[in-house]
Every structure is written in C-alpha cells, then in structure tokens.
Write an enzyme that holds these catalytic residues in place. Structure first.
Site, PDB file in Angstrom:
ATOM      1  CG  ASN A  49     -55.718 -23.661 -42.375  1.00  0.00           C
ATOM      2  OD1 ASN A  49     -55.495 -23.072 -41.334  1.00  0.00           O
ATOM      3  ND2 ASN A  49     -54.772 -24.286 -43.053  1.00  0.00           N
ATOM      4  CD  GLU A  81     -54.124 -28.600 -43.451  1.00  0.00           C
ATOM      5  OE1 GLU A  81     -53.433 -29.533 -42.975  1.00  0.00           O
ATOM      6  OE2 GLU A  81     -53.628 -27.654 -44.085  1.00  0.00           O
ATOM      7  CB  CYS A  97     -56.803 -20.532 -52.557  1.00  0.00           C
ATOM      8  SG  CYS A  97     -58.434 -21.114 -52.071  1.00  0.00           S
ATOM      9  CB  CYS A 106     -59.671 -21.995 -47.283  1.00  0.00           C
ATOM     10  SG  CYS A 106     -58.730 -22.787 -48.582  1.00  0.00           S
ATOM     11  CB  CYS A 146     -60.834 -18.335 -50.642  1.00  0.00           C
ATOM     12  SG  CYS A 146     -60.744 -19.740 -49.506  1.00  0.00           S
ATOM     13  CD  GLU A 191     -58.625 -17.370 -47.148  1.00  0.00           C
ATOM     14  OE1 GLU A 191     -58.677 -18.519 -46.658  1.00  0.00           O
ATOM     15  OE2 GLU A 191     -57.683 -16.984 -47.843  1.00  0.00           O
TER      16      GLU A 191
HETATM   17  N1  THU Z   1     -55.445 -22.244 -47.170  1.00  0.00           N
HETATM   18  C1  THU Z   1     -56.320 -21.356 -46.632  1.00  0.00           C
HETATM   19  O1  THU Z   1     -56.837 -21.550 -45.536  1.00  0.00           O
HETATM   20  N2  THU Z   1     -56.600 -20.245 -47.346  1.00  0.00           N
HETATM   21  C2  THU Z   1     -56.075 -19.949 -48.562  1.00  0.00           C
HETATM   22  O2  THU Z   1     -56.495 -18.985 -49.185  1.00  0.00           O
HETATM   23  C3  THU Z   1     -54.987 -20.772 -49.101  1.00  0.00           C
HETATM   24  C4  THU Z   1     -54.792 -22.078 -48.460  1.00  0.00           C
HETATM   25  C5  THU Z   1     -55.160 -23.482 -46.432  1.00  0.00           C
HETATM   26  C6  THU Z   1     -55.662 -24.738 -47.101  1.00  0.00           C
HETATM   27  C7  THU Z   1     -54.730 -25.752 -46.512  1.00  0.00           C
HETATM   28  O3  THU Z   1     -55.248 -26.150 -45.239  1.00  0.00           O
HETATM   29  C8  THU Z   1     -53.438 -25.003 -46.275  1.00  0.00           C
HETATM   30  O4  THU Z   1     -53.769 -23.635 -46.296  1.00  0.00           O
HETATM   31  C9  THU Z   1     -52.356 -25.268 -47.326  1.00  0.00           C
HETATM   32  O5  THU Z   1     -52.852 -25.074 -48.607  1.00  0.00           O
END
Ligand code: THU
Length: 160
Positions: free
Chosen positions: A62, A64, A111, A73, A114, A75
């Site tokens: 991920n 940010e 999530c 994210c 994704c 994935e």
């Molecule tokens: N995140 C992911 O990378 N994948 C997911 O399926 C759930 C959330 C990341 C997004 C954000 O950077 C952090 O996790 C907290 O939500």
C-alpha cells in the site's frame, strides 16, 4: 418471497508448511512486500503478491498519501504491476498480509474496492484467482476465487 442462501468456502490452514510450495512462496513474498509499504498515516503496512500463469511472481504494497483517498491498496498496486508489465498473462493467485506495530494474528482480507478490482481481473482473463490471506501470524485462509468473497458481484455485462 423466497430466500437465496449464498455459501462461501474458505480453507483454513494453521501453518504455512501446509500450503503447496507455490502458495508458500507467494505468501512469503507478500510478507516481505509489507516492508515496502508507505503507510505513515495508518501504520497498517499491507503486502500483496501475485503469481501469473507464466510462472512470474510480482508484488506490491500500500502506498498512502496525505490526501487520504489518493492512496493505493497493496492488492491493486500488485495487480497494476502485473497488468502493466504482462497485460496478456492471467493472474492465477494472490497472497495478502499485513505488518502493524501490534501484530495482527488473524487473516486480513481485501477491502471492497480491491475485491471488485480482483473480480475484474478474473473476468478479463476468464480465470479464477486463488486468494491466500494471513495476518502477520496465525491461521491462513484460502479461497479459490474472489467470487467467494464478493457474492452478487457487479458485472460488466450490465453496462450498455
Ligand atoms: N489496505 C490495503 O492495502 N488493502 C486492503 O485490502 C485494505 C486496506 C490499506 C489501505 C490503507 O493504506 C491502509 O491499508 C489502512 O486502511
């Protein structure tokens, strides 16, 4: 009125050694990928790895942004790497995991956004994608298709 019951099957493994060697490699790669995450805001570092039908392993994490919705994210980062570098090759499996200050010992699963993105890749290549999920430690969940995690999916055939 009638009721529609939707069933999902998740395989639960207690130890990585129970997975087949390709899945072990993929999950280990996802664990390593958490180190590349840029997650200063959530401190929730996600790693994802994908195996392509040509045997190539790729990974993502991920990334940010201070403007929160701009972040990506793990994935979808991994899928973007795969589609950009190998657009003709199906993805056959994906592993997802996480690293946090206080270790999470239950599986993390993709999530909603994704799940939809993984579903699109399944549709694009007409191939199921096995999803392997683990926290930093603990049980490993395996589904044979994202459809197990996204029942009643929104499908492109509804579009004009
Ligand atoms: N995140 C992911 O990378 N994948 C997911 O399926 C759930 C959330 C990341 C997004 C954000 O950077 C952090 O996790 C907290 O939500």
């Amino acid at each position: 009125m009638k009721k529609l019951t939707i069933k999902t099957t998740v395989q639960v493994f207690h130890d990585i050694e129970e997975l087949d060697p390709a899945d072990q490699k993929l999950l280990n790669m996802a664990h390593k990928a958490t180190k590349d995450a840029w997650a200063p805001y959530s401190r929730f570092s996600v790693g994802a790895a994908v195996l392509l039908a040509n045997g190539k392993y790729l990974h993502g994490s991920n990334q940010e942004n201070a403007a929160y919705p701009t972040g990506l994210c793990a994935e979808r980062t991994a899928l973007s790497v795969a589609a950009s570098r190998h657009p003709k090759i199906p993805v056959v499996s994906m592993a997802v995991t996480v690293k946090t200050d206080i270790p999470i010992n239950r599986p993390v699963s993709p999530c909603g956004s994704c799940r939809q993105a993984i579903f699109e890749v399944e549709q694009r290549y007409d191939e199921n994608i096995k999803i392997i999920m683990q926290g930093e430690t603990g049980d490993i969940y395996v589904c044979n298709s994202i459809k197990d995690l996204l029942p009643l999916s929104f499908t492109a055939d509804l579009l004009p």
